[in-house]
Design a protein around this motif. Structure first.
Motif, short mmCIF file in Angstrom:
data_model
loop_
_atom_site.label_atom_id
_atom_site.label_comp_id
_atom_site.label_asym_id
_atom_site.label_seq_id
_atom_site.Cartn_x
_atom_site.Cartn_y
_atom_site.Cartn_z
N ALA A 331 1.13 -1.24 -0.11
CA ALA A 331 -0.44 0.28 0.08
C ALA A 331 0.88 1.13 0.25
N VAL A 332 2.06 0.94 1.23
CA VAL A 332 2.93 2.80 0.43
C VAL A 332 3.43 2.45 -0.97
N ASN A 333 3.58 1.77 -1.18
CA ASN A 333 4.65 1.61 -2.26
C ASN A 333 3.51 2.57 -3.57
N PHE A 334 2.22 2.28 -3.65
CA PHE A 334 1.06 2.49 -4.75
C PHE A 334 0.63 3.70 -4.32
N THR A 335 0.53 4.00 -2.84
CA THR A 335 0.12 5.72 -2.96
C THR A 335 1.68 6.56 -2.71
N THR A 336 2.60 6.14 -2.42
CA THR A 336 3.98 6.51 -2.72
C THR A 336 4.10 7.09 -4.83
N LEU A 337 4.00 6.55 -5.60
CA LEU A 337 3.27 6.26 -6.43
C LEU A 337 2.41 7.18 -7.45
N ILE A 338 1.24 6.57 -6.45
CA ILE A 338 -0.04 7.67 -6.77
C ILE A 338 0.46 8.99 -6.91
N HIS A 339 0.40 9.67 -5.46
CA HIS A 339 1.44 10.81 -5.19
C HIS A 339 2.21 11.47 -6.64
N ILE A 340 3.13 10.40 -6.76
CA ILE A 340 4.20 11.02 -7.78
C ILE A 340 3.17 11.39 -8.89
N HIS A 341 2.56 10.65 -9.79
CA HIS A 341 1.50 10.77 -10.36
C HIS A 341 0.59 12.06 -11.32
N CYS A 342 0.16 11.90 -9.63
CA CYS A 342 -1.09 13.28 -9.26
C CYS A 342 -0.20 14.77 -9.41
N LYS A 343 0.87 14.38 -8.92
CA LYS A 343 2.22 15.80 -9.13
C LYS A 343 2.09 16.19 -10.65
N GLU A 344 2.65 15.25 -10.89
CA GLU A 344 3.00 15.53 -12.42
C GLU A 344 1.87 15.99 -13.49
N GLY A 345 0.92 15.78 -13.48
CA GLY A 345 -0.31 15.80 -13.53
C GLY A 345 -0.60 14.98 -14.66
N ASN A 346 -0.02 13.47 -14.24
CA ASN A 346 -0.48 11.63 -15.01
C ASN A 346 -2.07 11.15 -13.97
N ILE A 347 -3.00 12.14 -13.41
CA ILE A 347 -4.43 11.65 -13.52
C ILE A 347 -4.89 10.10 -13.75
N VAL A 348 -4.46 9.67 -14.81
CA VAL A 348 -4.82 8.60 -15.75
C VAL A 348 -4.09 7.42 -15.19
N GLU A 349 -2.80 7.77 -15.13
CA GLU A 349 -1.61 7.03 -14.30
C GLU A 349 -2.46 6.48 -13.10
N ALA A 350 -2.52 7.54 -12.47
CA ALA A 350 -2.44 6.97 -11.00
C ALA A 350 -3.94 7.03 -10.75
N LYS A 351 -4.62 7.34 -11.68
CA LYS A 351 -5.68 6.05 -11.16
C LYS A 351 -6.01 4.60 -11.83
N LYS A 352 -5.01 4.42 -12.77
CA LYS A 352 -4.54 2.83 -13.23
C LYS A 352 -3.87 1.95 -11.71
N LEU A 353 -3.09 2.87 -11.41
CA LEU A 353 -2.69 2.53 -10.49
C LEU A 353 -3.46 2.02 -8.89
N PHE A 354 -4.30 3.47 -8.79
CA PHE A 354 -5.02 2.67 -7.81
C PHE A 354 -5.97 1.77 -7.42
N GLN A 355 -6.46 1.24 -9.35
CA GLN A 355 -7.63 0.49 -9.81
C GLN A 355 -6.58 -1.24 -9.46
N GLN A 356 -5.42 -0.84 -9.79
CA GLN A 356 -4.17 -2.59 -9.20
C GLN A 356 -3.87 -2.22 -7.74
N MET A 357 -3.70 -0.90 -6.91
CA MET A 357 -3.95 -2.18 -5.99
C MET A 357 -5.19 -2.16 -5.05
N LEU A 358 -6.68 -2.11 -5.60
CA LEU A 358 -7.66 -2.68 -5.22
C LEU A 358 -7.82 -4.15 -5.66
N ARG A 359 -7.02 -4.87 -7.26
CA ARG A 359 -7.63 -6.11 -7.60
C ARG A 359 -6.38 -6.27 -6.56
N ARG A 360 -4.58 -6.05 -6.07
CA ARG A 360 -4.29 -7.06 -5.31
C ARG A 360 -4.57 -7.06 -3.97
#
Length: 403
Positions: A331-360
Motif C-alpha cells: 500500500a505504501v509503494n502504490f500510494t507513493t507512485l500515485i502521489h508522484i503521478h498526481c503531482k506530475e498531472g498524470n491522473i490517468v496513470e494514477a487511477k490505473k495504479l489505484f485500480q491495480q492496488m485494489l485488485r491486489r
C-alpha cells in the motif's frame, strides 16, 4: 542378559551406558518415536535414566515446537522416577510460556514445588517475561511477591524484565530507581540490561544519558552487540543527530559486528526525514558493495524520501527497482507512485495504479485518497474529487483537514 554381536553381557553398567547412548543418538537425529521406545525399554528393565539425556530430548522437542509432547515427556520422566532438577522443569516452563501457556507453566511450577523441586530465579524470570511480553501486567506484582516469599534474589535478567514492566505501566520515574537499586545490591549488570536502559532513555529523549550508559558499558569491559548499537542509533536518528549515528555505524563495522537490516533502515529513515537523500543513497551504495540486499522497507523509505524532496524521477526509479527485484508492491509503494503521478498531472496513470492496488487486495488509506483527490482538484475535476471523498467515507475512513 544383553547380547551385542554374539557377545553376551550381564554388566548392568555397560547396558545403562549403551542404552543412554542409543537414546541420545535418536534425540540428535530427531527420531522421537525411537527415543520414546528406548526410554520405555530402560524404564521396563529398571535401567537408570540420566536426566541430562532427558534434558537434551526436552530441548529438541521445544525447538520443534512440540508443546504437548515435551510436557507429556516431562510427566513421564516424573512418573518413571527420573531425578528431576529445576533445570529440566524450567525448560518445560519456558516452552509453555513461549507458546503463550503461562498459566500451565505456573501450575507445573507449583506442582513440582510440592514434590520438592523449587523454582530458581531463571524459572521466575521466564514467567515474568512471558506476562510482560503479553502485557498481562496485573499478575506481575503477584509473581514478584512470590519470589520475595521464597527468598529468590533478583539477577540482571529480573531487573531487565522489571524495567520493561515499569516503563510499560507508565511509572517512568521509577525506572532509574530500580536501576540504582540493582547497583546498590551489586548485581552484575549485563549487556541486555544496558540495552533496555539505553532504549528507555532514547524513548524518553534523554540521549545524553543513553550515550553515558553506552560509554559506561564499554568501561566495564562489556562488549556492545548489535542490539545495543541499534537502540542508540535509533535514538540518535529520532533526534536528528545523523552524524553521531553514522559514527556509531562505523564503530560497529570496525568491531566486526554485523550491521542488520533494522539498523540500516533506521539510519535511512533518519536521513530521509532530514531530507539528506544524497547521504542516504551513499549509505545504501556503500552497504550494497559489502553484500547488503535492500528489502521492501529500504525501497519504501528511499522512494518516499525522494518524493518528499521533490526528486520524483529518482523516487520512481527506486520503486521500479523493486519490481525488477520481484518484490511485491504494498500500500505504501502504490500510494507513493500515485502521489508522484498526481503531482506530475498524470491522473490517468494514477487511477490505473489505484485500480491495480485494489485488485491486489491492498487497502488504500487517507493519504492515497487525498493524493488522488488533490490530483483531480488541480485538473478542475471536482466531481471526481467529491466522488473519491464519498467512496473514502464509505470504506470507514474519515476525511482530515487536508481532504
Amino acid at each position: 542378559m544383553f547380547c551385542v554381536a554374539g557377545f553376551e553381557c550381564d554388566d548392568s553398567n555397560f547396558l545403562e551406558k549403551l542404552s543412554d547412548l542409543f537414546f541420545r543418538v535418536c534425540v540428535d537425529n530427531k527420531r522421537f518415536q525411537e527415543a520414546n521406545s528406548v526410554f520405555d525399554y530402560m524404564k521396563k528393565m529398571g535401567i537408570k535414566i540420566d536426566e541430562r539425556s532427558c534434558i537434551l530430548y526436552l530441548v529438541a522437542l521445544k525447538k520443534c515446537d512440540k508443546g504437548d509432547s515435551f510436557l507429556g515427556f516431562f510427566r513421564r520422566m516424573v512418573e518413571s522416577g527420573v531425578e528431576i532438577s529445576v533445570y529440566s522443569m524450567t525448560i518445560v516452563i519456558d516452552g509453555l510460556c513461549r507458546r503463550g501457556e503461562v498459566e500451565k507453566g505456573r501450575e507445573l511450577m507449583n506442582e513440582m514445588a510440592s514434590k520438592g523441586v523449587k523454582a530458581n530465579v531463571i524459572t521466575y524470570n521466564t514467567i515474568l517475561n512471558a506476562y510482560v511480553k503479553r502485557k498481562d501486567f496485573g499478575v506481575v506484582p503477584e509473581v514478584l511477591r512470590l519470589m520475595e516469599r521464597e527468598e529468590v534474589e533478583y539477577n540482571a535478567a529480573t531487573y531487565t524484565v522489571l524495567i520493561e514492566y515499569i516503563g510499560n505501566i507508565g511509572k517512568h520515574d521509577e525506572v532509574e530507581k530500580v536501576f540504582d537499586e540493582m547497583r546498590d545490591r551489586r548485581v552484575e549488570v549485563d549487556v541486555h540490561l544496558y540495552t533496555s536502559m539505553i532504549r528507555w532513555h532514547c524513548c524518553r529523549g534523554s540521549i545524553k544519558k543513553a550515550v553515558a550508559l553506552f560509554d559506561e558499558l564499554s568501561e566495564k569491559g562489556l562488549v556492545p552487540n548489535a542490539h545495543v548499537y541499534g537502540a542508540l542509533i535509533n535514538g540518535l536518528c529520532k533526534t536528528g543527530q545523523m552524524e553521531a549515528a553514522q559514527l556509531l555505524l562505523n564503530d560497529m563495522q570496525s568491531r566486526g559486528i554485523l550491521v542488520n537490516r533494522v539498523i540500516v533502515n533506521t539510519l535511512l529513515h533518519g536521513y530521509c526525514r532530514k531530507g539528506m537523500m544524497d547521504d542516504a543513497s551513499r549509505l545504501v551504495s556503500a552497504l550494497e558493495n559489502k553484500g547488503f540486499e535492500p528489502d521492501v522497507f529500504t525501497y519504501n523509505t528511499m522512494a518516499s524520501g525522494m518524493s518528499r524532496s521533490k526528486r520524483q524521477e529518482e523516487a520512481k526509479r527506486w520503486l521500479f527497482a523493486m519490481v525488477e527485484k520481484r518484490l511485491t508492491l504494498n500500500a505504501v509503494n502504490f500510494t507513493t507512485l500515485i502521489h508522484i503521478h498526481c503531482k506530475e498531472g498524470n491522473i490517468v496513470e494514477a487511477k490505473k495504479l489505484f485500480q491495480q492496488m485494489l485488485r491486489r487486495g491492498e487497502s488504500p488509506n487517507i493519504v492515497t485518497y487525498n493524493a488522488l483527490a488533490d490530483g483531480h482538484s488541480k485538473k478542475g475535476e471536482l466531481k471526481e474529487a467529491y466522488k473519491l471523498r464519498d467512496e473514502m467515507e464509505g470504506t470507514g475512513i474519515s476525511p482530515d483537514v487536508y481532504t
